[in-house]
Motif scaffolding. Structure first.
Motif, PDB file in Angstrom:
ATOM      1  N   CYS A  20       0.848  -1.198   0.000  1.00  0.00           N
ATOM      2  CA  CYS A  20       0.000   0.000   0.000  1.00  0.00           C
ATOM      3  C   CYS A  20       0.877   1.239   0.000  1.00  0.00           C
ATOM      4  CB  CYS A  20      -0.959   0.015   1.193  1.00  0.00           C
ATOM      5  SG  CYS A  20      -0.173   0.195   2.804  1.00  0.00           S
ATOM      6  N   HIS A  21       0.294   2.304  -0.528  1.00  0.00           N
ATOM      7  CA  HIS A  21       0.954   3.615  -0.549  1.00  0.00           C
ATOM      8  C   HIS A  21      -0.004   4.608   0.082  1.00  0.00           C
ATOM      9  CE1 HIS A  21       3.427   6.964  -1.963  1.00  0.00           C
ATOM     10  NE2 HIS A  21       2.311   7.546  -2.360  1.00  0.00           N
ATOM     11  N   ASN A  22       0.458   5.388   1.043  1.00  0.00           N
ATOM     12  CA  ASN A  22      -0.416   6.258   1.817  1.00  0.00           C
ATOM     13  C   ASN A  22       0.126   7.676   1.898  1.00  0.00           C
ATOM     14  OD1 ASN A  22      -2.283   4.076   3.228  1.00  0.00           O
ATOM     15  ND2 ASN A  22      -0.179   3.332   3.344  1.00  0.00           N
ATOM     16  N   ARG A  23      -0.817   8.636   1.932  1.00  0.00           N
ATOM     17  CA  ARG A  23      -0.489  10.030   2.184  1.00  0.00           C
ATOM     18  C   ARG A  23      -1.343  10.501   3.344  1.00  0.00           C
ATOM     19  NH1 ARG A  23      -2.734  15.254  -0.888  1.00  0.00           N
ATOM     20  NH2 ARG A  23      -4.314  14.837   0.686  1.00  0.00           N
ATOM     21  N   VAL A  24      -0.714  11.120   4.335  1.00  0.00           N
ATOM     22  CA  VAL A  24      -1.470  11.610   5.484  1.00  0.00           C
ATOM     23  C   VAL A  24      -1.263  13.103   5.638  1.00  0.00           C
ATOM     24  CG1 VAL A  24      -1.325   9.382   6.659  1.00  0.00           C
ATOM     25  CG2 VAL A  24       0.362  11.149   7.177  1.00  0.00           C
ATOM     26  N   CYS A  25      -2.338  13.772   6.059  1.00  0.00           N
ATOM     27  CA  CYS A  25      -2.323  15.210   6.323  1.00  0.00           C
ATOM     28  C   CYS A  25      -2.873  15.393   7.734  1.00  0.00           C
ATOM     29  CB  CYS A  25      -3.169  15.937   5.282  1.00  0.00           C
ATOM     30  SG  CYS A  25      -3.134  17.738   5.422  1.00  0.00           S
ATOM     31  N   LEU A  41       4.027  11.017  14.523  1.00  0.00           N
ATOM     32  CA  LEU A  41       3.236  10.143  13.663  1.00  0.00           C
ATOM     33  C   LEU A  41       3.776   8.728  13.811  1.00  0.00           C
ATOM     34  CD1 LEU A  41       1.075   9.943  11.353  1.00  0.00           C
ATOM     35  CD2 LEU A  41       2.998  10.163   9.753  1.00  0.00           C
ATOM     36  N   ALA A  42       2.888   7.774  14.110  1.00  0.00           N
ATOM     37  CA  ALA A  42       3.295   6.381  14.285  1.00  0.00           C
ATOM     38  C   ALA A  42       2.366   5.489  13.477  1.00  0.00           C
ATOM     39  CB  ALA A  42       3.259   5.990  15.758  1.00  0.00           C
ATOM     40  N   CYS A  43       2.926   4.473  12.842  1.00  0.00           N
ATOM     41  CA  CYS A  43       2.151   3.531  12.041  1.00  0.00           C
ATOM     42  C   CYS A  43       2.451   2.106  12.500  1.00  0.00           C
ATOM     43  CB  CYS A  43       2.503   3.662  10.559  1.00  0.00           C
ATOM     44  SG  CYS A  43       2.283   5.313   9.875  1.00  0.00           S
ATOM     45  N   VAL A  50       9.358   7.248   6.236  1.00  0.00           N
ATOM     46  CA  VAL A  50       8.271   8.203   6.058  1.00  0.00           C
ATOM     47  C   VAL A  50       8.875   9.476   5.485  1.00  0.00           C
ATOM     48  CG1 VAL A  50       6.478   9.567   7.171  1.00  0.00           C
ATOM     49  CG2 VAL A  50       6.944   7.241   7.970  1.00  0.00           C
ATOM     50  N   HIS A  51       8.341   9.917   4.357  1.00  0.00           N
ATOM     51  CA  HIS A  51       8.850  11.138   3.708  1.00  0.00           C
ATOM     52  C   HIS A  51       7.880  12.277   3.994  1.00  0.00           C
ATOM     53  CE1 HIS A  51      10.505  13.957   0.883  1.00  0.00           C
ATOM     54  NE2 HIS A  51       9.402  13.965   0.158  1.00  0.00           N
ATOM     55  N   GLU A  52       8.375  13.363   4.561  1.00  0.00           N
ATOM     56  CA  GLU A  52       7.543  14.518   4.886  1.00  0.00           C
ATOM     57  C   GLU A  52       7.896  15.677   3.963  1.00  0.00           C
ATOM     58  OE1 GLU A  52       7.195  15.521   8.997  1.00  0.00           O
ATOM     59  OE2 GLU A  52       7.561  13.465   9.669  1.00  0.00           O
ATOM     60  N   LEU A  61       2.594  17.335   4.866  1.00  0.00           N
ATOM     61  CA  LEU A  61       2.138  16.022   4.431  1.00  0.00           C
ATOM     62  C   LEU A  61       3.222  14.992   4.697  1.00  0.00           C
ATOM     63  CD1 LEU A  61       0.558  16.986   0.987  1.00  0.00           C
ATOM     64  CD2 LEU A  61      -0.543  16.953   3.224  1.00  0.00           C
ATOM     65  N   ALA A  62       2.794  13.739   4.824  1.00  0.00           N
ATOM     66  CA  ALA A  62       3.736  12.631   4.980  1.00  0.00           C
ATOM     67  C   ALA A  62       3.267  11.482   4.096  1.00  0.00           C
ATOM     68  CB  ALA A  62       3.815  12.186   6.435  1.00  0.00           C
ATOM     69  N   VAL A  63       4.200  10.814   3.438  1.00  0.00           N
ATOM     70  CA  VAL A  63       3.878   9.658   2.605  1.00  0.00           C
ATOM     71  C   VAL A  63       4.743   8.484   3.045  1.00  0.00           C
ATOM     72  CG1 VAL A  63       3.125  11.002   0.614  1.00  0.00           C
ATOM     73  CG2 VAL A  63       5.528  10.369   0.820  1.00  0.00           C
ATOM     74  N   PHE A  64       4.155   7.287   2.929  1.00  0.00           N
ATOM     75  CA  PHE A  64       4.920   6.088   3.259  1.00  0.00           C
ATOM     76  C   PHE A  64       4.337   4.893   2.513  1.00  0.00           C
ATOM     77  CE2 PHE A  64       1.543   6.345   6.427  1.00  0.00           C
ATOM     78  CZ  PHE A  64       1.054   5.038   6.487  1.00  0.00           C
ATOM     79  N   ASP A  65       5.166   3.869   2.310  1.00  0.00           N
ATOM     80  CA  ASP A  65       4.767   2.623   1.663  1.00  0.00           C
ATOM     81  C   ASP A  65       4.910   1.478   2.657  1.00  0.00           C
ATOM     82  OD1 ASP A  65       4.405   3.846  -0.850  1.00  0.00           O
ATOM     83  OD2 ASP A  65       6.554   3.690  -1.261  1.00  0.00           O
ATOM     84  N   LEU A  66       4.038   0.501   2.520  1.00  0.00           N
ATOM     85  CA  LEU A  66       4.172  -0.765   3.238  1.00  0.00           C
ATOM     86  C   LEU A  66       4.206  -1.870   2.195  1.00  0.00           C
ATOM     87  CD1 LEU A  66       1.647  -0.302   6.198  1.00  0.00           C
ATOM     88  CD2 LEU A  66       4.134  -0.369   6.351  1.00  0.00           C
ATOM     89  N   ARG A  67       5.294  -2.636   2.182  1.00  0.00           N
ATOM     90  CA  ARG A  67       5.453  -3.687   1.180  1.00  0.00           C
ATOM     91  C   ARG A  67       5.416  -5.078   1.792  1.00  0.00           C
ATOM     92  NH1 ARG A  67       6.372  -1.275  -3.500  1.00  0.00           N
ATOM     93  NH2 ARG A  67       7.174   0.872  -3.492  1.00  0.00           N
ATOM     94  N   ALA A  68       5.255  -5.163   3.103  1.00  0.00           N
ATOM     95  CA  ALA A  68       5.072  -6.449   3.769  1.00  0.00           C
ATOM     96  C   ALA A  68       3.571  -6.716   3.920  1.00  0.00           C
ATOM     97  CB  ALA A  68       5.744  -6.433   5.138  1.00  0.00           C
ATOM     98  N   ALA A  69       3.169  -7.971   3.774  1.00  0.00           N
ATOM     99  CA  ALA A  69       1.752  -8.320   3.860  1.00  0.00           C
ATOM    100  C   ALA A  69       1.198  -7.975   5.249  1.00  0.00           C
ATOM    101  CB  ALA A  69       1.564  -9.806   3.570  1.00  0.00           C
ATOM    102  N   HIS A  70      -0.021  -7.437   5.271  1.00  0.00           N
ATOM    103  CA  HIS A  70      -0.660  -7.094   6.538  1.00  0.00           C
ATOM    104  C   HIS A  70      -2.166  -7.087   6.350  1.00  0.00           C
ATOM    105  CE1 HIS A  70      -0.056  -3.310   4.324  1.00  0.00           C
ATOM    106  NE2 HIS A  70      -1.164  -2.871   4.917  1.00  0.00           N
ATOM    107  N   GLN A  71      -2.903  -7.285   7.463  1.00  0.00           N
ATOM    108  CA  GLN A  71      -4.368  -7.255   7.414  1.00  0.00           C
ATOM    109  C   GLN A  71      -4.952  -6.151   8.273  1.00  0.00           C
ATOM    110  OE1 GLN A  71      -5.198 -11.904   7.210  1.00  0.00           O
ATOM    111  NE2 GLN A  71      -7.098 -10.740   6.940  1.00  0.00           N
TER     112      GLN A  71
END
Length: 291
Positions: A20-25, A41-43, A50-52, A61-71
């Motif tokens: 997933c790819h996410n952007r948070v404000c 900010l914690a995920c 995390v790129h701000e 704004l902050a963007v981050f990717d998660l490439r490990a499987a998660h539910q």
């Protein structure tokens, strides 16, 4: 007043998400009446990085990717702020509304990059003639701008019903306007459209509003929510915050996170996922005054 704000967004998926790819404000701004003292900010799961960055309007704004499987995915933003009540001008002291309208005597505003983007239509704001016709009753010739704005707020409070079941995030503002029902996001979009239809610059503001418990009752956790309102440009005084949901000007209880042309510019969390199947979303917000 010092506020402690915690905003938690949780996603639960019926099947694993492979990426997933996410952007948070979610990081509040520093403004003339607001100072950000701390922010974290914690995920969970934690991304590798995390790129701000700041967008064109200066929002964080902050963007981050998660490439490990998660539910499940939990995004937690915690902020501490000092907020002072704004000192708005006397309504009668503001200039005639035509002097703020690009359709009358304020065409020079179209050359101001800090104001011009908030005059035109955007993805969620459609300043059609029907919206201008509705607003025009509050703006007879020569009326001081803030007098007209306050009159329009009062009319919206009388004409519209707050109804969380009436709309969704995807509901078009024209449908909410026709139904005269919705939530703060709908009312902010409607007010933006009504003002822009008259040539008046109006920007969408996202943030929080402290929820007060009934007298003698304790404040419950998780009962606060994200809030939305509007800021209108007033020559000589700058941006004036208007809360159409509550028929009031911005106060020391309004905490600004970001502003943009509409919700799409400043949505708290947006993203795309691969996999996941069906999902359930929950959001909790706590706005706690300190002292």
């Amino acid at each position: 007043m010092r506020y402690d704000v915690t905003h938690v967004t949780r996603y639960a998926y019926s099947e694993p998400v492979s990426a997933c790819h996410n952007r948070v404000c979610l990081r509040p701004r520093d403004t003339a009446g607001q100072t950000l003292l701390a922010h974290a900010l914690a995920c969970d799961p934690a991304p590798e990085a995390v790129h701000e960055y700041a967008d064109r309007d200066g929002n964080h704004l902050a963007v981050f990717d998660l490439r490990a499987a998660h539910q499940t995915l939990t995004i937690r933003a915690h902020s501490v702020l000092e907020v002072t009540a704004p000192a708005w001008p006397a309504p009668s002291a503001t200039p005639a509304w035509e002097l703020a309208s690009v359709r009358h005597g304020a065409a020079a505003l179209l050359r101001d990059p800090a104001v011009a983007p908030f005059v035109f239509a955007s993805a969620f704001v459609t300043p059609e003639a029907a919206l201008g016709d509705y607003a025009r009753d509050s703006f007879p010739a020569g009326r001081p701008l803030l007098e007209g704005l306050l009159d329009l707020l009062a009319r919206m409070r009388a004409d519209f019903t707050y109804d969380p079941q009436a709309t969704e995030v995807s509901t078009h503002m024209l449908d909410a306007f026709a139904a005269r029902r919705g939530v703060c996001q709908d009312f902010a979009h409607i007010l933006c459209a009504a003002l822009r239809a008259l040539g008046l610059p109006a920007r969408y503001v996202s943030g929080y509003l402290e929820t007060l418990p009934p007298p003698g009752r304790p404040k419950l956790q998780g009962v606060d929510a994200s809030h939305a309102w509007v800021a209108a440009w007033c020559p000589g005084f700058g941006w004036i915050d208007l809360d159409p949901t509550n028929n009031m000007l911005g106060s020391g209880s309004h905490i600004t996170v970001a502003w943009g042309r509409d919700y799409g510019d400043v949505s708290p969390v947006t993203g795309v996922v691969r996999g996941g199947g069906a999902h359930a979303l929950s959001v909790t917000v706590d706005v706690i005054p300190q002292g």
